[in-house]
Design a protein around this motif. Structure first.
Motif, short mmCIF file in Angstrom:
data_model
loop_
_atom_site.label_atom_id
_atom_site.label_comp_id
_atom_site.label_asym_id
_atom_site.label_seq_id
_atom_site.Cartn_x
_atom_site.Cartn_y
_atom_site.Cartn_z
N ALA A 63 0.85 -1.19 0.00
CA ALA A 63 0.00 0.00 0.00
C ALA A 63 0.88 1.24 0.00
CB ALA A 63 -0.92 0.02 1.23
N ASP A 64 0.39 2.28 -0.66
CA ASP A 64 1.07 3.57 -0.70
C ASP A 64 0.39 4.49 0.30
OD1 ASP A 64 2.10 6.06 -1.27
OD2 ASP A 64 1.71 5.99 -3.42
N VAL A 65 1.12 4.96 1.30
CA VAL A 65 0.51 5.77 2.36
C VAL A 65 0.11 7.16 1.87
CG1 VAL A 65 1.72 4.51 4.17
CG2 VAL A 65 2.69 6.65 3.28
N ALA A 66 0.59 7.57 0.70
CA ALA A 66 0.16 8.85 0.14
C ALA A 66 -1.21 8.77 -0.50
CB ALA A 66 1.18 9.35 -0.88
N ASP A 67 -1.74 7.57 -0.59
CA ASP A 67 -3.04 7.31 -1.22
C ASP A 67 -4.05 6.94 -0.14
OD1 ASP A 67 -5.21 6.41 -2.63
OD2 ASP A 67 -4.13 4.92 -3.80
N PRO A 68 -5.15 7.68 0.00
CA PRO A 68 -6.15 7.32 1.02
C PRO A 68 -6.62 5.88 0.91
CG PRO A 68 -6.64 9.48 0.09
CD PRO A 68 -5.52 8.91 -0.74
N ASP A 69 -6.74 5.37 -0.32
CA ASP A 69 -7.16 3.98 -0.48
C ASP A 69 -6.11 3.02 0.08
OD1 ASP A 69 -9.56 4.64 -1.68
OD2 ASP A 69 -8.76 4.50 -3.72
N GLY A 70 -4.82 3.37 -0.09
CA GLY A 70 -3.77 2.54 0.47
C GLY A 70 -3.83 2.52 1.99
N CYS A 71 -4.10 3.65 2.59
CA CYS A 71 -4.21 3.72 4.05
C CYS A 71 -5.40 2.91 4.54
CB CYS A 71 -4.30 5.17 4.50
SG CYS A 71 -2.79 6.12 4.17
N ARG A 72 -6.49 2.99 3.80
CA ARG A 72 -7.66 2.19 4.18
C ARG A 72 -7.38 0.70 4.04
NH1 ARG A 72 -10.59 6.80 2.15
NH2 ARG A 72 -10.42 6.09 -0.01
N ALA A 75 -5.56 -0.26 7.11
CA ALA A 75 -6.49 -0.29 8.24
C ALA A 75 -7.35 -1.54 8.21
CB ALA A 75 -7.36 0.96 8.23
N GLU A 76 -7.75 -1.96 7.01
CA GLU A 76 -8.56 -3.17 6.89
C GLU A 76 -7.79 -4.41 7.33
OE1 GLU A 76 -9.69 -2.99 2.82
OE2 GLU A 76 -11.12 -1.34 3.13
N ALA A 77 -6.49 -4.41 7.07
CA ALA A 77 -5.67 -5.54 7.54
C ALA A 77 -5.67 -5.60 9.06
CB ALA A 77 -4.25 -5.40 7.01
N ALA A 78 -5.54 -4.45 9.70
CA ALA A 78 -5.57 -4.42 11.16
C ALA A 78 -6.96 -4.75 11.69
CB ALA A 78 -5.14 -3.04 11.67
N ALA A 79 -8.00 -4.35 10.95
CA ALA A 79 -9.37 -4.59 11.39
C ALA A 79 -9.68 -6.08 11.50
CB ALA A 79 -10.35 -3.92 10.44
N GLN A 80 -8.96 -6.92 10.77
CA GLN A 80 -9.15 -8.35 10.88
C GLN A 80 -8.85 -8.85 12.29
OE1 GLN A 80 -7.00 -10.41 7.75
NE2 GLN A 80 -7.58 -8.88 6.23
#
Length: 265
Positions: A63-72, A75-80
């Motif tokens: 994921a690219d942290v400069a991209d909101p989709d990458g940050c999400r 976050a989804e990985a942690a949400a697991q």
């Protein structure tokens, strides 16, 4: 010491260098780790294997942290896992323009690229993961820990380029703002390394030039040392441990005393 047993940690930019060192040390201390990379899958898998060897459960996420989709996505990985105890915003970039007087060395695009990763990226990561960091505090009663990887450049206006130094200065200010705003459920601190002998420096010079750089750093630091990633990671992990439970809004220089300069005879 496995004082972080059972905690979930996410380290951005953890395929190589300081990020990898922090991820491995988190694993050695008992945390499960999300390893993040933008481009080098092979390096990320190598970092993940080192974390697994230390006993951690590991997810590898591109994921690219400069991209909101990458940050999400991160976050989804942690949400697991239902929560996030530790977030280390380590991903960073620069453009090498060490002659700060050459105002033609950097373009507007250079500035924007650096700021997107070094400043906006950590903000977007917190935006995406705040509910998970809060959930961890609710579940454990312990404030979640956010650590930003800054730089001596942001304190002294030195380093690889004016844009890089400015971005790290902005990150330092944001660390203070968010430490105040997100308390008491989330602690936010920053570590500010000086020289680190990683590919960040090595890839910009040949072996002879790198050796001379090491000598120059050692000659100009009070501790006569050129730091490696483990030296910085050992200090950085203080902030995510219970030893720092009453610490927020701090910027820690870890630079072998480089900011002091050598004492004059």
């Amino acid at each position: 010491m496995r004082d972080l047993e059972g905690r979930i940690a996410l380290v951005t930019g953890s395929a190589t260098g300081l990020g990898r060192s922090m991820a491995v040390k988190l694993a050695e201390r008992g945390a499960d780790v999300i390893v993040n990379y933008a481009r080098s899958a092979a390096d990320a898998e190598e970092a993940a294997d080192l974390c697994r060897a230390a006993g951690a459960q590991v997810q590898v996420v591109q994921a690219d942290v400069a991209d909101p989709d990458g940050c999400r996505t991160l976050a989804e990985a942690a949400a697991q896992r239902g929560r996030l105890d530790i977030l280390i915003n380590n991903a960073g970039i620069t453009r090498h323009a060490r002659d700060h007087s050459d105002l033609n060395a950097l373009s507007k695009a250079d500035f924007m690229d650096i700021y997107e990763v070094n400043v906006v990226g950590p903000y977007l990561m917190l935006q995406a993961t705040k509910p998970l960091l809060v959930a961890a505090q609710v579940q454990t009663g312990r404030a979640s820990a956010v650590l930003n990887t800054s730089s001596i450049a942001g304190v002294m206006g030195i380093g690889s380029s004016v844009a890089y130094a400015a971005s790290k200065g902005a990150l330092n200010t944001m660390t203070l703002s968010l430490a105040r705003a997100l308390a008491p459920k989330i602690r936010v601190n920053a570590v500010c390394p000086g020289f680190i002998g990683t590919r960040w420096f090595k890839d910009t010079m040949d072996e002879d030039a790198f050796a001379k750089t090491l000598q120059a750093v050692e000659a100009n630091t009070p501790l006569a040392a050129a730091s490696g990633p483990d030296d910085i990671a050992d200090a950085a992990l203080f902030f995510v441990s219970d030893a720092a439970r009453h610490v927020t809004g701090e910027l820690l220089l870890v630079d072998a005393g480089l900011h002091l300069g050598k004492a004059r005879a």
